[in-house]
Design a protein around this motif. Structure first.
Motif, mmCIF file in Angstrom:
data_model
loop_
_atom_site.group_PDB
_atom_site.id
_atom_site.type_symbol
_atom_site.label_atom_id
_atom_site.label_comp_id
_atom_site.label_asym_id
_atom_site.label_seq_id
_atom_site.Cartn_x
_atom_site.Cartn_y
_atom_site.Cartn_z
ATOM 1 N N GLN A 211 0.848 -1.180 0.000
ATOM 2 C CA GLN A 211 0.000 0.000 0.000
ATOM 3 C C GLN A 211 0.895 1.246 0.000
ATOM 4 N N LEU A 212 0.698 2.097 -0.990
ATOM 5 C CA LEU A 212 1.492 3.317 -1.120
ATOM 6 C C LEU A 212 0.619 4.515 -0.784
ATOM 7 N N SER A 213 1.194 5.453 -0.022
ATOM 8 C CA SER A 213 0.439 6.627 0.427
ATOM 9 C C SER A 213 1.162 7.896 -0.040
ATOM 10 N N VAL A 214 0.408 8.787 -0.688
ATOM 11 C CA VAL A 214 0.981 10.056 -1.142
ATOM 12 C C VAL A 214 1.326 10.935 0.056
ATOM 13 N N ARG A 215 0.467 10.908 1.113
ATOM 14 C CA ARG A 215 0.728 11.731 2.301
ATOM 15 C C ARG A 215 2.015 11.298 2.999
ATOM 16 N N GLU A 216 2.228 9.995 3.088
ATOM 17 C CA GLU A 216 3.470 9.529 3.712
ATOM 18 C C GLU A 216 4.692 9.957 2.890
ATOM 19 N N GLU A 217 4.560 9.904 1.578
ATOM 20 C CA GLU A 217 5.684 10.326 0.732
ATOM 21 C C GLU A 217 5.920 11.834 0.851
ATOM 22 N N MET A 218 4.835 12.623 1.044
ATOM 23 C CA MET A 218 4.979 14.064 1.263
ATOM 24 C C MET A 218 5.743 14.328 2.555
ATOM 25 N N SER A 219 5.435 13.576 3.582
ATOM 26 C CA SER A 219 6.149 13.745 4.850
ATOM 27 C C SER A 219 7.624 13.379 4.705
ATOM 28 N N ARG A 220 7.894 12.321 3.937
ATOM 29 C CA ARG A 220 9.280 11.907 3.761
ATOM 30 C C ARG A 220 10.081 12.978 3.005
ATOM 31 N N VAL A 221 9.480 13.567 1.988
ATOM 32 C CA VAL A 221 10.165 14.607 1.222
ATOM 33 C C VAL A 221 10.426 15.830 2.089
ATOM 34 N N LEU A 222 9.437 16.207 2.919
ATOM 35 C CA LEU A 222 9.631 17.373 3.793
ATOM 36 C C LEU A 222 10.736 17.124 4.811
ATOM 37 N N LYS A 223 10.866 15.881 5.284
ATOM 38 C CA LYS A 223 11.949 15.565 6.223
ATOM 39 C C LYS A 223 13.309 15.670 5.521
ATOM 40 N N LEU A 224 13.354 15.246 4.245
ATOM 41 C CA LEU A 224 14.619 15.372 3.505
ATOM 42 C C LEU A 224 15.018 16.835 3.305
ATOM 43 N N LEU A 225 14.017 17.695 3.183
ATOM 44 C CA LEU A 225 14.292 19.119 2.965
ATOM 45 C C LEU A 225 14.298 19.912 4.253
ATOM 46 N N ASP A 226 14.213 19.236 5.397
ATOM 47 C CA ASP A 226 14.113 19.945 6.675
ATOM 48 C C ASP A 226 15.427 20.599 7.086
ATOM 49 N N ASP A 227 16.580 20.176 6.482
ATOM 50 C CA ASP A 227 17.867 20.761 6.871
ATOM 51 C C ASP A 227 18.097 22.141 6.276
ATOM 52 N N GLY A 228 17.179 22.622 5.447
ATOM 53 C CA GLY A 228 17.299 23.972 4.890
ATOM 54 C C GLY A 228 18.044 24.031 3.581
ATOM 55 N N ASP A 229 18.769 22.996 3.221
ATOM 56 C CA ASP A 229 19.528 23.000 1.973
ATOM 57 C C ASP A 229 18.614 22.538 0.832
ATOM 58 N N TYR A 230 18.942 22.910 -0.393
ATOM 59 C CA TYR A 230 18.150 22.473 -1.524
ATOM 60 C C TYR A 230 18.781 21.219 -2.099
ATOM 61 N N ARG A 231 17.934 20.382 -2.686
ATOM 62 C CA ARG A 231 18.369 19.103 -3.236
ATOM 63 C C ARG A 231 17.957 19.010 -4.701
ATOM 64 N N GLU A 232 18.730 18.200 -5.414
ATOM 65 C CA GLU A 232 18.384 17.990 -6.809
ATOM 66 C C GLU A 232 17.110 17.160 -6.903
ATOM 67 N N PHE A 233 16.329 17.435 -7.929
ATOM 68 C CA PHE A 233 15.011 16.820 -8.097
ATOM 69 C C PHE A 233 15.101 15.294 -8.104
ATOM 70 N N THR A 234 16.098 14.755 -8.781
ATOM 71 C CA THR A 234 16.175 13.294 -8.919
ATOM 72 C C THR A 234 16.628 12.601 -7.636
ATOM 73 N N THR A 235 17.309 13.330 -6.727
ATOM 74 C CA THR A 235 17.780 12.701 -5.487
ATOM 75 C C THR A 235 16.659 12.476 -4.483
ATOM 76 N N LEU A 236 15.500 13.072 -4.701
ATOM 77 C CA LEU A 236 14.364 12.867 -3.791
ATOM 78 C C LEU A 236 13.666 11.542 -4.047
ATOM 79 N N PHE A 237 14.008 10.852 -5.118
ATOM 80 C CA PHE A 237 13.414 9.557 -5.435
ATOM 81 C C PHE A 237 14.372 8.460 -4.973
ATOM 82 N N HIS A 238 13.822 7.328 -4.583
ATOM 83 C CA HIS A 238 14.649 6.188 -4.186
ATOM 84 C C HIS A 238 15.466 5.717 -5.394
#
Length: 292
Positions: A211-238
């Motif tokens: 079961q895949l959840s869009v909300r859970e993936e939104m939370s995961r992306v926000l945690k990756l961006l929580d350090d304040g630095d910007y990331r490349e678009f492709t690095t946010l995917f597994h």
């Protein structure tokens, strides 16, 4: 007895000045002494007043001048008259400055050779072929020189900096903020197509149901961006994610962008896309970041 010419510092010509009635006008001042007339034994070099005007830039320039002056067809040059006029000019140069006439003498020899070949009987040419004209090579050189001279005059007529106009440079003490280009939907489509191609290349057969959840993936992306630095678009995917996981992550990014929780930008057109949390400071991308 002739005296040596006076130096510039010793002799000075006087400017025009009002002269009183009965007063003799001085012509020069030598060592603070006024002279009312020139010395009788003053030596003046014979070439003191000689002026050289460089009218021609070489033998081809002189030949072209003589041809155009007489309205001669360059394809049918009368070699006898042209050679006579050319040799007269070379003789004048030889009497003044012999070192300037070296290349002119070479061209004179070429003209005399062409004139001699025209006077000699022509050998019979093979059937179907036209007899060789001794003037052909000279005509070719004259036409090429005329074309280059016209091109040089056209280039010289173009306004040049420092001669026809001046440039003004203004220095600003503060740095202007760089305006980053907007991310178009076409840029996202290309990035998404690249991820799909990578996922198909690393396709795995899984039998489990997840079961895949869009909300859970939104939370995961926000945690990756929580350090304040910007990331490349492709690095946010597994890295080894399959197509369903890629779809969910991509939908999560679109949803975050729609809710204005993240910001998407790139440093230049067709450059890598970067994502940053909207709560942090805005993007400041440069060329070095593009190479990451």
């Amino acid at each position: 007895m002739n005296e040596a010419p006076m130096s510039e510092a010793a002799a000075t010509l006087l400017p025009e000045a009002p002269i009183a009635i009965g007063e003799t006008k001085p012509v020069a001042r030598v060592y603070s002494e006024m002279l009312t007339e020139l010395p009788s034994d003053l030596y003046i070099p014979p070439e003191a007043l000689e002026v050289f005007l460089e009218m021609f830039e070489g033998p081809l320039d002189l030949l072209l001048y003589l041809i155009r002056k007489q309205n001669i067809n360059v394809l049918d040059i009368p070699m006898a008259e042209l050679t006579r006029q050319y040799l007269g000019y070379v003789e004048m140069m030889r009497r003044t400055h012999l070192e300037l006439a070296a290349e002119y003498l070479l061209m004179a020899a070429v003209l005399i050779e062409i004139k001699s070949r025209l006077l000699l009987p022509k050998p019979p040419s093979p059937p179907g072929e036209e007899a060789e004209d001794p003037r052909a090579e000279l005509v070719r050189r004259l036409l090429e020189y005329e074309q280059m001279k016209a091109a040089a005059q056209a280039l010289d007529a173009i306004p040049q900096e420092g001669r026809d106009f001046a440039t003004v440079c203004i220095w600003f003490d503060r740095m202007a903020a760089t305006r980053l280009p907007d991310v178009a939907p076409e840029d996202l489509r290309r990035a998404w197509a690249s991820l799909i191609g990578r996922a198909k290349a690393a396709h795995r057969h899984l039998i489990t149901r997840e079961q895949l959840s869009v909300r859970e993936e939104m939370s995961r992306v926000l945690k990756l961006l929580d350090d304040g630095d910007y990331r490349e678009f492709t690095t946010l995917f597994h890295e080894h994610a399959d197509v369903p996981h890629l779809v969910v992550t991509f939908l999560a990014l679109l949803e975050l962008a729609r809710e204005q929780l993240i910001e998407v930008a790139q440093a230049a057109p067709y450059a890598p896309i970067y994502v940053q949390s909207k709560r942090e400071s805005p993007f400041v991308l440069n060329d070095d970041d593009e190479a990451l």
